[in-house]
Enzyme design. Sequence first.
Site, PDB file in Angstrom:
ATOM      1  N   CYS A   1       0.830  -1.215   0.000  1.00 23.50           N
ATOM      2  CA  CYS A   1       0.000   0.000   0.000  1.00 23.50           C
ATOM      3  C   CYS A   1       0.865   1.265   0.000  1.00 23.50           C
ATOM      4  O   CYS A   1       1.545   1.550   0.987  1.00 23.50           O
ATOM      5  CB  CYS A   1      -0.915  -0.042   1.226  1.00 23.50           C
ATOM      6  SG  CYS A   1      -1.751   1.504   1.593  1.00 23.50           S
TER       7      CYS A   1
ATOM      8  N   CYS B   1       0.032   3.841   2.742  1.00 27.74           N
ATOM      9  CA  CYS B   1       0.463   3.341   4.053  1.00 27.74           C
ATOM     10  C   CYS B   1       1.924   3.680   4.310  1.00 27.74           C
ATOM     11  O   CYS B   1       2.311   3.990   5.429  1.00 27.74           O
ATOM     12  CB  CYS B   1       0.288   1.830   4.138  1.00 27.74           C
ATOM     13  SG  CYS B   1      -1.402   1.246   3.947  1.00 27.74           S
TER      14      CYS B   1
END
Length: 152
Positions: free
Chosen positions: A75, A78
């Site tokens: 991600c 993230c």
Amino acid sequence: MAQRLALQRLLSLTPRTLHLQGPVAPRASLAPHGRAFSTSAGCRSTFNVQDGSDFQDRVVNNPKPVVVDFHAQWCGPCKILGPRLEKMVAKQEGKVLMAKVDIDDHTDLAIEYEVSAVPTVLAMKNGDVVDKFVGIKDEDQLEAFLKKLIGA
């Protein structure tokens, strides 16, 4: 939409299908132990969740407020939010802790806490979710989120 479908497929996998099998399994099982130790001041208040019982002990049963960062290695957002959030938690000087939960390793926790996208950040106090956000936040927004959690 594509990310949501990919996450739903990922979360539908059983935990058994996410773990390594065969000759690499012993090495993989040692990795979490190495991550548990840190000497830098910024990391003392941040820890990686190892399993469900570790989550129960260090997050749910913790007398301090805990920020839980549900993330994934793949991600992009993230990777931006994680260090930013760690820095802001470290600035709180131990008033709040940060638990990092990789949804690929801990699908059961992601499902239990209804994580439908990453990054998802929960604010927990006395074992209860008291606040939550999904996506990236800037430092001012993170500071406000943390101050609300610790009651400052």
